[in-house]
Design a protein around this motif. Structure first.
Motif, short mmCIF file in Angstrom:
data_model
loop_
_atom_site.label_atom_id
_atom_site.label_comp_id
_atom_site.label_asym_id
_atom_site.label_seq_id
_atom_site.Cartn_x
_atom_site.Cartn_y
_atom_site.Cartn_z
N VAL A 58 -22.74 -12.81 -14.90
CA VAL A 58 -23.31 -13.72 -15.90
C VAL A 58 -22.29 -14.77 -16.41
O VAL A 58 -21.10 -14.46 -16.60
CB VAL A 58 -23.93 -12.92 -17.08
CG1 VAL A 58 -22.85 -12.26 -17.93
CG2 VAL A 58 -24.81 -13.80 -17.94
N ASN A 85 -26.78 -17.85 -21.82
CA ASN A 85 -26.22 -16.94 -20.82
C ASN A 85 -27.17 -16.79 -19.63
O ASN A 85 -28.37 -16.57 -19.81
CB ASN A 85 -25.86 -15.59 -21.42
CG ASN A 85 -26.97 -14.96 -22.22
OD1 ASN A 85 -27.80 -15.66 -22.82
ND2 ASN A 85 -27.03 -13.64 -22.25
N ASP A 113 -31.58 -12.76 -19.76
CA ASP A 113 -30.99 -11.44 -20.03
C ASP A 113 -31.96 -10.63 -20.90
O ASP A 113 -32.25 -11.04 -22.04
CB ASP A 113 -29.64 -11.62 -20.76
CG ASP A 113 -28.87 -10.31 -20.85
OD1 ASP A 113 -29.52 -9.25 -20.95
OD2 ASP A 113 -27.62 -10.35 -20.84
N ALA A 152 -22.99 -18.12 -22.63
CA ALA A 152 -23.59 -19.31 -23.25
C ALA A 152 -22.53 -20.38 -23.56
O ALA A 152 -22.72 -21.57 -23.27
CB ALA A 152 -24.30 -18.91 -24.53
N LEU A 177 -23.97 -15.55 -30.98
CA LEU A 177 -23.17 -14.32 -30.96
C LEU A 177 -21.69 -14.71 -30.91
O LEU A 177 -21.32 -15.66 -30.22
CB LEU A 177 -23.55 -13.47 -29.74
CG LEU A 177 -22.83 -12.15 -29.53
CD1 LEU A 177 -23.08 -11.18 -30.70
CD2 LEU A 177 -23.29 -11.49 -28.23
N PHE A 178 -20.87 -13.95 -31.62
CA PHE A 178 -19.43 -14.28 -31.66
C PHE A 178 -18.87 -14.39 -30.24
O PHE A 178 -19.18 -13.56 -29.38
CB PHE A 178 -18.68 -13.20 -32.46
CG PHE A 178 -17.29 -13.64 -32.82
CD1 PHE A 178 -17.08 -14.44 -33.92
CD2 PHE A 178 -16.21 -13.28 -32.03
CE1 PHE A 178 -15.80 -14.89 -34.23
CE2 PHE A 178 -14.93 -13.71 -32.33
CZ PHE A 178 -14.73 -14.52 -33.44
N PRO A 179 -18.03 -15.38 -29.96
CA PRO A 179 -17.49 -15.54 -28.59
C PRO A 179 -16.62 -14.36 -28.17
O PRO A 179 -15.85 -13.82 -28.98
CB PRO A 179 -16.65 -16.81 -28.68
CG PRO A 179 -17.04 -17.48 -29.95
CD PRO A 179 -17.54 -16.42 -30.87
N CYS A 180 -16.76 -13.98 -26.90
CA CYS A 180 -15.90 -12.90 -26.37
C CYS A 180 -14.50 -13.48 -26.12
O CYS A 180 -14.28 -14.69 -26.29
CB CYS A 180 -16.51 -12.34 -25.09
SG CYS A 180 -16.37 -13.51 -23.73
N ASN A 212 -31.53 -7.90 -22.37
CA ASN A 212 -30.87 -7.19 -23.48
C ASN A 212 -30.36 -8.12 -24.57
O ASN A 212 -30.66 -7.91 -25.75
CB ASN A 212 -29.73 -6.35 -22.92
CG ASN A 212 -29.35 -5.24 -23.86
OD1 ASN A 212 -30.22 -4.61 -24.47
ND2 ASN A 212 -28.07 -5.00 -24.00
N PHE A 240 -14.45 -8.73 -28.51
CA PHE A 240 -14.68 -9.56 -29.70
C PHE A 240 -13.50 -9.45 -30.67
O PHE A 240 -13.11 -10.43 -31.30
CB PHE A 240 -16.00 -9.16 -30.37
CG PHE A 240 -17.18 -9.31 -29.43
CD1 PHE A 240 -17.82 -10.54 -29.32
CD2 PHE A 240 -17.59 -8.27 -28.61
CE1 PHE A 240 -18.87 -10.72 -28.42
CE2 PHE A 240 -18.63 -8.43 -27.71
CZ PHE A 240 -19.27 -9.66 -27.62
N LYS A 254 -24.31 -6.60 -14.62
CA LYS A 254 -24.59 -8.03 -14.92
C LYS A 254 -23.35 -8.77 -15.43
O LYS A 254 -23.19 -9.98 -15.22
CB LYS A 254 -25.72 -8.14 -15.95
CG LYS A 254 -25.37 -7.62 -17.33
CD LYS A 254 -26.46 -7.90 -18.34
CE LYS A 254 -26.05 -7.38 -19.70
NZ LYS A 254 -27.06 -7.62 -20.72
N TRP A 262 -30.34 -7.75 -13.88
CA TRP A 262 -29.76 -7.76 -15.25
C TRP A 262 -29.54 -6.31 -15.67
O TRP A 262 -30.19 -5.81 -16.58
CB TRP A 262 -30.72 -8.44 -16.23
CG TRP A 262 -30.79 -9.92 -16.05
CD1 TRP A 262 -31.75 -10.62 -15.42
CD2 TRP A 262 -29.86 -10.87 -16.54
NE1 TRP A 262 -31.48 -11.97 -15.47
CE2 TRP A 262 -30.31 -12.15 -16.16
CE3 TRP A 262 -28.64 -10.79 -17.25
CZ2 TRP A 262 -29.63 -13.32 -16.46
CZ3 TRP A 262 -27.98 -11.95 -17.56
CH2 TRP A 262 -28.47 -13.20 -17.17
N1 LIG Z 1 -20.41 -14.73 -26.92
C1 LIG Z 1 -21.19 -14.23 -25.95
C2 LIG Z 1 -21.28 -12.87 -25.77
C3 LIG Z 1 -22.10 -12.39 -24.77
N2 LIG Z 1 -22.79 -13.22 -23.98
C4 LIG Z 1 -23.72 -12.70 -22.97
C5 LIG Z 1 -23.23 -11.90 -21.86
C6 LIG Z 1 -24.42 -11.02 -21.55
O1 LIG Z 1 -25.40 -11.72 -20.81
C7 LIG Z 1 -24.95 -10.74 -22.90
C8 LIG Z 1 -24.39 -9.46 -23.51
O2 LIG Z 1 -25.06 -8.40 -22.90
P1 LIG Z 1 -25.03 -6.93 -23.53
O3 LIG Z 1 -23.63 -6.44 -23.40
O4 LIG Z 1 -25.45 -7.06 -24.95
O5 LIG Z 1 -26.01 -6.16 -22.71
O6 LIG Z 1 -24.57 -11.85 -23.69
C9 LIG Z 1 -22.67 -14.58 -24.17
O7 LIG Z 1 -23.32 -15.38 -23.49
N3 LIG Z 1 -21.87 -15.03 -25.14
#
Ligand SMILES: Nc1ccn([C@H]2C[C@H](O)[C@@H](COP(=O)(O)O)O2)c(=O)n1
Length: 228
Positions: A146, A120, A98, A149, A171-174, A100, A200, A142, A133
């Motif tokens: 995707v 991810n 990714d 992680a 990164l904090f879980p979605c 970004n 989030f 994407k 992406w």
């Molecule tokens: N806890 C998370 C949050 C996001 N992701 C992944 C999903 C995307 O590949 C990327 C976020 O992309 P953005 O919106 O910043 O362009 O991160 C994850 O794996 N786990």
């Protein structure tokens, strides 16, 4: 009556003074009586007790300080452990394509053994050359493809269950990942970065409600950046 001659007066004074001296003497010999001996013993006892209390207090203060030091040392060790696993999650994230946001996740069991890692990426066989992406085109966003992680880490696990495991994620879980983590019965989530966006916020609401604790860890300055 004739006034008494001086010699007589002096004799009378001497007798009076002797008499009062005698009384004083009697009084002072009375103060060495059993009462005053008791008082002295009592004072001595009190002094000994005071000293014993002071020694006890000092011992207690030392023990308390030792306990405080021990707690601080344990907390420091724990923090170092969390930072170490988050650094591993960060290294894992570098595998993501990714452009970004690269996210890495490490899951450890009760013995602090790593049981899974994930980053991810698109699902196996979903070609990066076909699926881009990109976020511009809503039809080809994407986020539709995707695998996060945390999700990959849950799927990749090398153990029967993730019950009571600890999750380290960059990164904090979605909200979707939070659902999976709750269902997996993990014990706690440690993370590095946070986002103030709906997925989030919803995730936090859900984790709190499900009593799955999470904690943000701050990395020591200069040690977070990984040169590759
Ligand atoms: N806890 C998370 C949050 C996001 N992701 C992944 C999903 C995307 O590949 C990327 C976020 O992309 P953005 O919106 O910043 O362009 O991160 C994850 O794996 N786990």
């Amino acid at each position: 009556m004739h006034p008494a001659p001086l010699a007589e007066k002096n004799e009378a004074k001497r007798k009076k003074s002797k008499a009062s001296g005698g009384r004083r003497h009697r009084l002072s010999s009375q103060s060495a009586s059993p009462d005053s001996e008791n008082l002295a013993k009592h004072c001595e006892k009190r002094e000994k007790l005071k000293k014993r209390c002071e020694a006890k207090d000092e011992k207690m203060t030392n023990t308390n300080q030792q306990l405080i030091d021990e707690d601080a040392r344990k907390a420091e060790n724990q923090l170092e452990k969390h930072q170490r696993f988050l650094r591993m999650a960060k290294v894992t994230s570098l595998r993501s394509k990714d452009p970004n946001t690269q996210v890495g996740c490490v899951i450890v069991d009760k013995e602090n053994c790593i049981v899974s890692v994930g980053y991810n990426g698109f699902p196996i066989g979903v070609d990066d050359d076909v699926f881009r992406w990109d976020k511009e085109d809503p039809e080809d966003n994407k986020h539709l493809y995707v695998v996060h992680a945390e999700m990959n880490a849950i799927i990749n696990k090398r153990c029967a269950t993730l019950h009571d495991c600890t999750v380290y994620v960059t990164l904090f879980p979605c909200n979707k990942c939070a659902q999976m983590l709750i269902q997996s019965r993990v014990k706690k989530v440690y993370f590095l970065e946070d986002r103030d966006e709906l997925p989030f916020r919803a995730s936090k609401k859900m984790l709190e409600h499900a009593k799955l604790p999470y904690e943000q860890i701050v990395m020591p300055r200069g040690k977070y950046v990984i040169e590759c």
